[in-house]
Design a protein around this motif. Structure first.
Motif: not given
Length: 189
Positions: A63-68
């Protein structure tokens, strides 16, 4: 006053739509891969509660890195990589308590077929004895159901390297099991 409310709504709508989009992508990710990630986590730790914790931490980090995550087709490999790192962190934090084996009572497996249980333990033990570079691709293929390409991507290796390691892992496992069975037969004969 009305103009100010309209302006604030216009400023927040892209933020809200971005959040909704992220939430939808995340829910789709969890829905699609939760079972596979849990199954692999359970294989790694052999404990349902620990596996659930690992999966929860994996999806929290996702969730925290979903944009990556740029390539949706790489999502499964990406999650496996996160899970492997979470599992490694578990051992970095853990202090092992040593126990004298003579003081530990053995569990009674009377309800299970003793021979099948022994075979499962033997196979599991032999798999654990494989070198990590052979064991990990084998587990990803057998337990996770991943293809050679997916394993290569998850482990950051060339597909040919993965296929070679899978071949060697199977051969080493087969040889170890055959030797173990031969040793048992000689001991019983």
């Amino acid at each position: 006053m009305e103009l100010k409310k309209v302006r604030n709504k216009k400023q927040h709508s892209p933020v809200i739509s971005d959040m909704n989009s992220k939430q939808q992508r995340y829910e789709a990710l969890v829905g699609a891969f939760h079972k596979d990630i849990y199954r692999y986590a359970y294989w790694l730790c052999h404990d349902s509660a620990v596996a659930q914790d690992l999966v929860q931490e994996t999806f929290l980090r996702a969730w925290k890195s979903l944009d990556s995550l740029k390539d949706v087709n790489a999502a499964k490999s990406w999650l496996i990589t996160i899970l492997r790192r979470e599992n490694a962190r578990r051992f970095e934090r853990k202090q092992f308590d040593l126990v004298d084996m003579d003081d530990v009572p053995l569990a009674d497996n009377a309800s299970l077929d003793a021979e099948a249980t022994m075979e499962q333990q033997l196979i599991r033990r032999q798999i654990q004895m494989l070198a990590p570079e052979y064991r990990e691709p084998l587990l990803l293929q057998v337990i996770g159901g991943y293809s050679g390409e997916e394993i290569a991507e998850a482990l950051g290796l060339n597909k040919n390297t993965v296929m070679t390691r899978l071949f060697r892992a199977r051969n080493q496992l087969k040889e170890a099991l055959e030797n173990s069975i031969d040793d048992r037969r000689q001991g019983n004969g």
